[in-house]
Enzyme design. Structure first.
Site, PDB file in Angstrom:
ATOM      1  N   GLU A  98     -38.588  -5.753  -4.695  1.00 38.85           N
ATOM      2  CA  GLU A  98     -39.651  -6.642  -4.222  1.00 38.85           C
ATOM      3  C   GLU A  98     -39.522  -6.854  -2.705  1.00 38.85           C
ATOM      4  O   GLU A  98     -40.527  -6.916  -1.994  1.00 38.85           O
ATOM      5  CB  GLU A  98     -39.603  -7.983  -4.952  1.00 38.85           C
ATOM      6  CG  GLU A  98     -39.930  -7.914  -6.439  1.00 38.85           C
ATOM      7  CD  GLU A  98     -41.358  -7.507  -6.743  1.00 38.85           C
ATOM      8  OE1 GLU A  98     -42.181  -7.415  -5.811  1.00 38.85           O
ATOM      9  OE2 GLU A  98     -41.651  -7.249  -7.924  1.00 38.85           O
ATOM     10  N   HIS A 101     -40.850  -3.721  -1.185  1.00 42.16           N
ATOM     11  CA  HIS A 101     -42.306  -3.720  -1.221  1.00 42.16           C
ATOM     12  C   HIS A 101     -42.870  -4.518  -0.047  1.00 42.16           C
ATOM     13  O   HIS A 101     -43.802  -4.067   0.626  1.00 42.16           O
ATOM     14  CB  HIS A 101     -42.818  -4.341  -2.527  1.00 42.16           C
ATOM     15  CG  HIS A 101     -42.442  -3.577  -3.750  1.00 42.16           C
ATOM     16  ND1 HIS A 101     -42.625  -4.067  -5.027  1.00 42.16           N
ATOM     17  CD2 HIS A 101     -41.877  -2.353  -3.918  1.00 42.16           C
ATOM     18  CE1 HIS A 101     -42.206  -3.186  -5.904  1.00 42.16           C
ATOM     19  NE2 HIS A 101     -41.734  -2.136  -5.258  1.00 42.16           N
ATOM     20  N   TYR A 105     -45.260  -3.036   3.585  1.00 40.23           N
ATOM     21  CA  TYR A 105     -46.510  -3.437   4.231  1.00 40.23           C
ATOM     22  C   TYR A 105     -46.316  -3.597   5.737  1.00 40.23           C
ATOM     23  O   TYR A 105     -47.209  -3.250   6.521  1.00 40.23           O
ATOM     24  CB  TYR A 105     -47.037  -4.722   3.596  1.00 40.23           C
ATOM     25  CG  TYR A 105     -47.395  -4.560   2.143  1.00 40.23           C
ATOM     26  CD1 TYR A 105     -48.447  -3.739   1.756  1.00 40.23           C
ATOM     27  CD2 TYR A 105     -46.661  -5.201   1.150  1.00 40.23           C
ATOM     28  CE1 TYR A 105     -48.762  -3.559   0.417  1.00 40.23           C
ATOM     29  CE2 TYR A 105     -46.966  -5.027  -0.192  1.00 40.23           C
ATOM     30  CZ  TYR A 105     -48.014  -4.199  -0.558  1.00 40.23           C
ATOM     31  OH  TYR A 105     -48.310  -4.015  -1.888  1.00 40.23           O
ATOM     32  N   GLU A 158     -46.842 -10.208 -11.327  1.00 42.60           N
ATOM     33  CA  GLU A 158     -46.587  -8.766 -11.220  1.00 42.60           C
ATOM     34  C   GLU A 158     -47.726  -7.923 -11.796  1.00 42.60           C
ATOM     35  O   GLU A 158     -48.058  -6.867 -11.257  1.00 42.60           O
ATOM     36  CB  GLU A 158     -45.298  -8.414 -11.989  1.00 42.60           C
ATOM     37  CG  GLU A 158     -44.054  -9.147 -11.521  1.00 42.60           C
ATOM     38  CD  GLU A 158     -43.194  -8.313 -10.604  1.00 42.60           C
ATOM     39  OE1 GLU A 158     -43.678  -7.257 -10.145  1.00 42.60           O
ATOM     40  OE2 GLU A 158     -42.041  -8.697 -10.358  1.00 42.60           O
ATOM     41  N   GLU A 192     -44.051  -2.243 -10.186  1.00 39.28           N
ATOM     42  CA  GLU A 192     -44.552  -3.494 -10.768  1.00 39.28           C
ATOM     43  C   GLU A 192     -44.856  -3.330 -12.251  1.00 39.28           C
ATOM     44  O   GLU A 192     -44.698  -4.275 -13.040  1.00 39.28           O
ATOM     45  CB  GLU A 192     -45.809  -3.973 -10.027  1.00 39.28           C
ATOM     46  CG  GLU A 192     -45.665  -4.159  -8.523  1.00 39.28           C
ATOM     47  CD  GLU A 192     -44.650  -5.212  -8.116  1.00 39.28           C
ATOM     48  OE1 GLU A 192     -43.895  -5.710  -8.985  1.00 39.28           O
ATOM     49  OE2 GLU A 192     -44.600  -5.542  -6.928  1.00 39.28           O
ATOM     50  N   HIS A 195     -41.552  -3.762 -13.882  1.00 45.03           N
ATOM     51  CA  HIS A 195     -41.103  -5.145 -13.781  1.00 45.03           C
ATOM     52  C   HIS A 195     -41.843  -6.030 -14.773  1.00 45.03           C
ATOM     53  O   HIS A 195     -41.240  -6.826 -15.500  1.00 45.03           O
ATOM     54  CB  HIS A 195     -41.339  -5.682 -12.364  1.00 45.03           C
ATOM     55  CG  HIS A 195     -40.600  -4.938 -11.302  1.00 45.03           C
ATOM     56  ND1 HIS A 195     -40.787  -5.197  -9.950  1.00 45.03           N
ATOM     57  CD2 HIS A 195     -39.666  -3.961 -11.363  1.00 45.03           C
ATOM     58  CE1 HIS A 195     -40.005  -4.399  -9.248  1.00 45.03           C
ATOM     59  NE2 HIS A 195     -39.321  -3.638 -10.083  1.00 45.03           N
TER      60      HIS A 195
END
Length: 318
Positions: A98, A101, A105, A158, A192, A195
């Site tokens: 996470e 992730h 960005y 998620e 995701e 998850h």
């Protein structure tokens, strides 16, 4: 005299085989954003109309904030209720990814945006009422909810709330634009998916231990939470997508993924929308097959440290 000792984790003595299977799946899927050739999308980016550029910036700003929430607060909240050391190991892996992730960005922003634009993106994420509202709803459950309520909140984050942001890069991918950016997003979606399915599986174990009245109470609470989140998500979607005319298509995508989140929890779908109702350009983008591969740097959706098969919906049908 009582002796307190520290217990080493023993991967040769597994209490729940899904812990082992999920840990192996996640480690096989390992990737890093810094190895994705996002710079190749600069030409596509310069050709986008300004309203679409601002849309991309905002959806990615929102996703960054939600990934940050999950990595900083969400996984810590779930870890407190873990039943085995192996479950903690899986959650540790999820927490790291996470964070990756969220970092991905920033890698996209640093490639496509100016310093001023990046500052504006993060300021918008702090100030947008609808984005802050959904983060606040989820985090309040992380801080004060029961173990099962926290799992519901995590699965909704998620498997549902991320998807208003995922729609945009998947749409561009279907039109052969921002392909490398979309490949990063597809890797995130693959993570995701695992998850949400894993945490949903842990919810189902706890749910089956409840009495009938307790089951009805948590089900009622779950659907009420989904209604609350959906109402806010519709407003968030309208604020983002009205200007480019995609709002109604995104709402269908939201409802489809809300149903998927409920299915991860072992609960019945709420909305009539199915994959057939989703824009086919976008639904095709949910496939995790490789669309671009750089053979010199072994980067692409096929880039992994070991050979990994594509994720199928049935992979996490626990």
């Amino acid at each position: 005299m009582e002796w307190n000792y520290y217990d080493a984790i023993n991967w040769n003595n597994i209490e729940d085989i899904m812990d082992k299977m999920t840990y192996e799946k996640l480690t096989e899927q390992f990737w890093l954003s810094t190895r994705m050739p996002v710079s190749k999308d600069k030409s596509d980016w310069t050709k986008l109309p300004d309203p679409e550029k601002r849309l991309v910036e905002k959806v990615f700003g929102g996703l960054t904030m939600l990934d940050t929430l999950q990595s900083e607060n969400g996984i810590d909240a779930l870890r407190k209720d873990a039943k085995t050391q192996h479950e903690i190991a899986v959650l540790n892996n999820i927490q790291f990814m996470e964070s990756e992730h969220a970092r991905s960005y920033s890698s996209i922003f640093s490639t496509l945006n100016t310093k001023k634009e990046i500052e504006d993106i993060f300021r918008w994420a702090r100030e947008d009422d609808f984005l802050q509202t959904k983060a606040r709803i989820i985090d309040e459950i992380y801080q004060n909810g029961t173990p099962l309520e926290k799992k519901v909140a995590s699965v909704f984050l998620e498997s549902f709330l991320f998807y208003s942001g995922f729609y945009t890069p998947l749409y561009y991918l279907g039109r052969a634009k921002l392909i490398n950016v979309a490949e990063v997003i597809k890797l995130i979606i693959r993570d995701e998916s695992a998850h949400g399915a894993y945490i949903g599986y842990k919810f189902k174990i706890g749910f089956e231990q409840l009495t009938d009245s307790e089951k009805e109470a948590i089900k009622s609470w779950t659907y009420s939470l989904l209604y609350k989140l959906y109402e806010n998500e519709v407003k968030y979607t309208e604020s983002l997508y009205d200007q480019v005319g995609w709002t109604e298509d995104v709402k269908v995508f939201l409802r489809y993924n809300a149903n998927k989140a409920l299915m991860n929890l072992g609960l019945s779908p709420l909305f009539p929308d199915t994959a057939d109702d989703v824009n086919p350009i976008v639904i095709n983008g949910l496939s995790t097959g490789t669309t671009n591969h750089d053979f010199f740097s072994t980067v692409g959706n096929g880039y992994l440290l070991s050979v990994v098969e594509d994720m199928k919906e049935t992979d996490y049908d626990y």
